[in-house]
Motif scaffolding. Sequence first.
Motif, PDB file in Angstrom:
ATOM      1  N   PHE A 380       0.850  -1.087   0.001  1.00 50.40           N
ATOM      2  CA  PHE A 380      -0.099   0.003  -0.062  1.00 50.40           C
ATOM      3  C   PHE A 380       1.018   1.324   0.081  1.00 50.40           C
ATOM      4  N   GLN A 381       0.437   2.240  -0.607  1.00 47.79           N
ATOM      5  CA  GLN A 381       1.276   3.561  -0.990  1.00 47.79           C
ATOM      6  C   GLN A 381       1.821   3.884   0.518  1.00 47.79           C
ATOM      7  N   GLY A 382       3.070   4.165   0.472  1.00 50.53           N
ATOM      8  CA  GLY A 382       3.546   4.760   1.893  1.00 50.53           C
ATOM      9  C   GLY A 382       4.274   3.632   2.856  1.00 50.53           C
ATOM     10  N   GLU A 383       3.838   2.325   2.432  1.00 46.67           N
ATOM     11  CA  GLU A 383       4.305   1.172   3.291  1.00 46.67           C
ATOM     12  C   GLU A 383       5.698   1.174   3.072  1.00 46.67           C
ATOM     13  N   GLU A 384       6.207   1.360   1.776  1.00 50.49           N
ATOM     14  CA  GLU A 384       7.515   1.310   1.310  1.00 50.49           C
ATOM     15  C   GLU A 384       8.607   2.342   2.040  1.00 50.49           C
ATOM     16  N   LEU A 385       7.916   3.057   2.541  1.00 50.93           N
ATOM     17  CA  LEU A 385       8.592   4.164   3.250  1.00 50.93           C
ATOM     18  C   LEU A 385       8.555   4.044   4.900  1.00 50.93           C
ATOM     19  N   GLY A 386       7.794   3.277   5.346  1.00 53.01           N
ATOM     20  CA  GLY A 386       7.377   2.859   6.743  1.00 53.01           C
ATOM     21  C   GLY A 386       6.602   3.895   7.511  1.00 53.01           C
ATOM     22  N   MET A 387       5.622   4.435   6.788  1.00 56.20           N
ATOM     23  CA  MET A 387       4.748   5.480   7.132  1.00 56.20           C
ATOM     24  C   MET A 387       3.904   4.922   8.443  1.00 56.20           C
ATOM     25  N   VAL A 388       3.520   5.682   9.243  1.00 58.87           N
ATOM     26  CA  VAL A 388       2.974   5.396  10.623  1.00 58.87           C
ATOM     27  C   VAL A 388       1.650   6.039  10.964  1.00 58.87           C
ATOM     28  N   ASN A 389       1.097   5.555  12.139  1.00 57.37           N
ATOM     29  CA  ASN A 389      -0.441   6.018  12.193  1.00 57.37           C
ATOM     30  C   ASN A 389      -0.252   7.452  12.347  1.00 57.37           C
ATOM     31  N   MET A 390      -1.279   8.009  12.633  1.00 59.48           N
ATOM     32  CA  MET A 390      -1.643   9.640  12.951  1.00 59.48           C
ATOM     33  C   MET A 390      -1.176   9.578  14.462  1.00 59.48           C
ATOM     34  N   PRO A 391      -0.472  10.593  15.114  1.00 57.20           N
ATOM     35  CA  PRO A 391      -0.374  10.509  16.312  1.00 57.20           C
ATOM     36  C   PRO A 391      -1.377  10.739  17.494  1.00 57.20           C
ATOM     37  N   PRO A 392      -1.365  10.084  18.638  1.00 53.90           N
ATOM     38  CA  PRO A 392      -2.738  10.214  19.509  1.00 53.90           C
ATOM     39  C   PRO A 392      -2.662  11.448  19.882  1.00 53.90           C
ATOM     40  N   SER A 393      -2.184  12.538  19.786  1.00 52.68           N
ATOM     41  CA  SER A 393      -2.561  14.022  20.006  1.00 52.68           C
ATOM     42  C   SER A 393      -3.741  14.323  19.144  1.00 52.68           C
ATOM     43  N   TRP A 394      -3.865  13.880  17.719  1.00 49.08           N
ATOM     44  CA  TRP A 394      -4.966  14.384  16.910  1.00 49.08           C
ATOM     45  C   TRP A 394      -6.234  13.982  17.480  1.00 49.08           C
ATOM     46  N   ASP A 395      -7.131  14.911  17.342  1.00 57.15           N
ATOM     47  CA  ASP A 395      -8.514  14.880  17.842  1.00 57.15           C
ATOM     48  C   ASP A 395      -9.507  13.865  16.891  1.00 57.15           C
ATOM     49  N   VAL A 396      -9.742  12.991  17.252  1.00 55.68           N
ATOM     50  CA  VAL A 396     -10.582  11.693  16.613  1.00 55.68           C
ATOM     51  C   VAL A 396     -11.646  12.661  15.975  1.00 55.68           C
ATOM     52  N   ASP A 397     -12.364  13.423  16.704  1.00 54.26           N
ATOM     53  CA  ASP A 397     -13.614  14.099  16.231  1.00 54.26           C
ATOM     54  C   ASP A 397     -13.278  15.000  14.948  1.00 54.26           C
ATOM     55  N   LYS A 398     -12.280  15.615  15.093  1.00 52.22           N
ATOM     56  CA  LYS A 398     -11.831  16.591  14.120  1.00 52.22           C
ATOM     57  C   LYS A 398     -10.796  16.200  13.003  1.00 52.22           C
ATOM     58  N   GLU A 399     -10.055  15.560  13.098  1.00 48.21           N
ATOM     59  CA  GLU A 399      -8.927  14.999  12.260  1.00 48.21           C
ATOM     60  C   GLU A 399      -9.454  13.810  11.565  1.00 48.21           C
ATOM     61  N   TYR A 400     -10.200  13.012  11.972  1.00 49.45           N
ATOM     62  CA  TYR A 400     -10.701  11.665  11.185  1.00 49.45           C
ATOM     63  C   TYR A 400     -11.662  12.144  10.394  1.00 49.45           C
ATOM     64  N   LYS A 401     -11.615  11.423   9.332  1.00 51.98           N
ATOM     65  CA  LYS A 401     -12.537  12.045   7.793  1.00 51.98           C
ATOM     66  C   LYS A 401     -13.533  10.774   7.819  1.00 51.98           C
ATOM     67  N   ASP A 402     -13.065   9.452   8.187  1.00 57.32           N
ATOM     68  CA  ASP A 402     -13.601   8.215   7.326  1.00 57.32           C
ATOM     69  C   ASP A 402     -15.189   8.206   8.002  1.00 57.32           C
ATOM     70  N   LEU A 403     -16.267   7.843   7.207  1.00 59.78           N
ATOM     71  CA  LEU A 403     -17.523   7.687   7.789  1.00 59.78           C
ATOM     72  C   LEU A 403     -17.684   6.484   8.394  1.00 59.78           C
ATOM     73  N   ASN A 404     -16.594   5.542   8.435  1.00 60.92           N
ATOM     74  CA  ASN A 404     -16.577   4.288   9.441  1.00 60.92           C
ATOM     75  C   ASN A 404     -16.255   4.638  10.759  1.00 60.92           C
ATOM     76  N   THR A 405     -15.268   5.606  10.897  1.00 64.22           N
ATOM     77  CA  THR A 405     -14.737   6.080  12.199  1.00 64.22           C
ATOM     78  C   THR A 405     -15.833   7.021  12.729  1.00 64.22           C
ATOM     79  N   ILE A 406     -16.521   8.069  11.792  1.00 65.31           N
ATOM     80  CA  ILE A 406     -17.502   8.717  12.461  1.00 65.31           C
ATOM     81  C   ILE A 406     -18.847   7.903  13.041  1.00 65.31           C
ATOM     82  N   ASP A 407     -19.158   6.994  12.272  1.00 62.75           N
ATOM     83  CA  ASP A 407     -20.252   6.093  12.827  1.00 62.75           C
ATOM     84  C   ASP A 407     -19.803   5.011  14.131  1.00 62.75           C
TER      85      ASP A 407
END
Length: 583
Positions: A380-407
């Motif tokens: 998956f794109q970015g996997e070859e760079l060792g990309m990581v999850n968003m940091p815990p400091s990010w607000d789940v309600d404001k920074e997360y966009k996916d409708l699955n997360t919203i639900d």
Amino acid sequence: MESTVPKWWKEATIYQIYPASFKDSNGDGLGDIPGIISKLDYLKALGVNVLWICPFYKSPQYDMGYDISDYQDVHAPYGTKADIDALISGVHERGMKVIFDLVVNHTSHEHAWFQESRSSKQSPKRDWYIWKPAKMVDGKRAPPNNWRSNFGGSVWQWDEHTQEYYLHYFAPQQPDLNWENPEVRKAVYATAVNYWLDKGVNGFRIDTVNMYSKWLDFPDADIVDPSTPWQPADKFYSNGPRLHEFLKEMHRECFGRYDVVSIGECPNTPNFHDVLPFVSTKEKELDMVIQFDLASMDHGGGELRLWHRDWSLRLFKAITEDAQKLAIPEHDGWCTTYLENHDQARSVSRFANDDPKYRVAGAKMLATYLLTLSGTPIIFQGEELGMVNMPPSWDVDKEYKDLNTIDYMVELRRMAGSDKGMLEKGIYGAQRTARDHGRTPIQWDDSSQAGFSTAKDTWMRVNDSYKEINAATEEKDANSVLAFYRQLLTLRQEYKELFIYGMFELHESEDDNTITYIKRNGDQNALVLLNFTNQDQSFVIPSTFKGQPELLLSNLPKAGKHVLRPYEARIYVNKGKRVVNGA
């Protein structure tokens, strides 16, 4: 046996591209098709040879393009049909192939077919979708059954105009097609499949491929959560009574006419014996499937699908061993291997360690796992760079966009009530497993917006890690994750008789810290050792390894004799080849 004959798609490494987050060419903050074209040389140099492009079709984007309103047009912010033609040509000119996403379990509610279907009960396309009258309960209108949608609420949506419900396994804006109708199938084959194959597309990753055939009696699901009327119904969503009939027809009318690959997304089907009919060469249905067992083993169940649960390396091994059975010649099938995609969080954060002290070693260790197994790997794109999850400091309600997360967050707050502990644990789950983590823009360099875009604001925030993790920096570093992927992909082709076609032999199945397996083809064999912990782990060479083991590759310099260091990966072979160490 036909399954032992090499096919181009068996020797492929697939690279998945999520258009919105790959590369923005025009500064509007959203990735696009010209942006993908601009990075084709990077992808060629990486060593992948098949690109999987996630939906770019015309769509109102309620579910990031998995709600398609026109299968033959392009979502305007992504580009034009001429751009798609240029992409296909550009890929082929570089000796690579390209596959598209095929999403035909459902359409968008804005698709012309559905607009006509809902126009009246007498519409010629009324039965192109699944409509049901209301059920009366205590004198009140109710949906036909109690199934919960994959995105929350009922699977049935009330339509005021025609006074009936329509079925949607996912969002209300994604009504399910009625595959029981032969006219629907004929239209799907012509407009969504063969149209693109005739343009030179080399196949499809097929979304929710085992959901086409419905259990038409629509029985109520068991009540596992009395606090809500909508119950999980996974066992009813998939593998309906006519599914294999439909897939054989699609192969006959579409895939079998071309030299292309068909890769089906196959949820809710964990048993090897149930998967084999999909991919058995003699059945003529699909070439391979994408399973969910490994990708979902740290997810909760029921309503709170993002709830985090502990996973064990023993289960990780068992799932791997089961999937590898599909590539055994006498089983006449093939398999895929993946750790990340657009529906998953980043694998380094989930299965290794994203602490800066361990991230690079962990990413390389997982790459070793991914690229030494039999079957066709998907990066998956970015996997070859060792990309990581968003940091815990990010607000789940404001920074997360996916409708699955919203639900999920709506359901979490409903179920947690005043229980702050449950709410905190639930948020932690999203921080570990939400789909959003894989959808942050690719980190191309350390400039503003990580080189993804020149826009002040991007559709989704760039991960804070872009200063340390980016392609430009890794291009200059011979010890980077990117360099390691390139070396592994080269070795995978050089030793394809072992890493692509070799038989998988698991050792130390009960060990909770390391994975040990042999890849064997005749007298040739390779030994793969993987440390999944941040502690030193001892190992022994299995007695079944034939010949004298010679170190082929290690992700850490100066390999010790009988100890794997934290997140170390090693490959030994029994033939005299050069040693590639510490890259």
